[in-house]
Design a protein around this motif. Structure first.
Motif: not given
Length: 277
Positions: A33-37, A58-66, A78-83, A122-127
């Protein structure tokens, strides 16, 4: 052409993805998810975050994290398995000193109860490929009330409908029984495919679940077995689908017509079956 900063003073997510080579991997069920709004809307759906630790999977590049940090989360784990994503997340951590902890690893192998002292949301855009399994684990923890205050989770719309389904609806099944038994669940809002990169083929939905303080008492493992058996053969009459658990005898003991089918039973009736097994 993108500007150098975004609404939170960090680079726009498209730039972050490009710079770190973070194209979403289908094998990991990733859709970013790229839209910070929009990610802020997800964060707000979780309610007041100021006094809690937010756990994100699964924060990925950090959109929801931010968005979580921007919306006042005291701390985010944030738990992320993709190095590949760790360097991008480290930049977010540096922007919010002391408020973001990144745990490299697999959420399915993580003990969530050990992640924080004090209240957790717990808040997540789950894989997509692990979302349902994680939810079932969180709904069936042994101790209740559970270690979390609420769950605010993104699913495919079809899964979201199963979580909030009422008896007799076509979406009603094991997920609806478990979620309805132990939580109050509602769909907060939908997210269209074009909001994601890459866009999935289906609409997504954010579901908010709040634990019931005193759900009907039942052994969670036995209730799991009853719902699994009943919905595993949902077209069959209960006397057949529940044969391994006592079939007709069990159903008669709790006053349920053996010719009924699983989707007609209320959550209370499922609990009474679990007690009688």
């Amino acid at each position: 052409m993108s500007t150098n900063t975004s609404i939170d003073g960090l680079p726009p997510l498209r730039d972050v993805i490009e710079r770190h080579g973070l194209q979403a991997k289908k094998a990991l069920g990733q859709n970013f998810l790229l839209d910070l709004n929009l990610t802020s809307k997800v964060a707000r759906a979780a309610g007041d975050l100021s006094g809690v630790t937010v756990v994100e999977v699964g924060p990925g590049p950090g959109g929801l994290t931010r968005a979580l940090l921007m919306n006042g989360a005291k701390r985010v784990v944030a738990i992320e398995r993709d190095e590949r994503c760790l360097a991008a997340l480290a930049e977010v951590s540096a922007h919010y000193p002391g408020r973001l902890e990144i745990i490299p690893g697999d959420a399915l192998k993580t003990d969530f109860t050990e992640l924080a002292e004090g209240p957790i949301k717990i808040v997540a855009n789950l894989p997509y490929n692990i979302g349902t399994e994680l939810l079932v684990r969180w709904l069936t923890v042994a101790d209740w009330p559970p270690f979390y205050e609420s769950l605010t989770l993104m699913f495919q719309r079809e899964v979201a409908e199963r979580i909030v389904a009422d008896p007799a609806s076509s979406a009603y099944g094991r997920l609806g029984v478990l979620a309805g038994w132990r939580t109050q669940a509602r769909i907060a809002f939908d997210v269209p495919p074009q909001a994601f990169t890459p866009p999935p083929k289906v609409t997504s939905s954010v579901v908010h679940l709040e634990p019931r303080k005193q759900p009907l008492p039942a052994d969670v493992k036995i209730l799991g077995r009853v719902t699994e058996a009943a919905f595993g053969q949902r077209r069959k009459m209960l006397r057949q689908s529940l044969k391994s658990l006592g079939g007709e005898k069990l159903l008669e003991a709790v006053g349920i017509d053996p010719t009924r089918r699983a989707e007609t039973l209320s959550i209370e009736e499922f609990v009474s079956l679990a007690i009688a097994v």
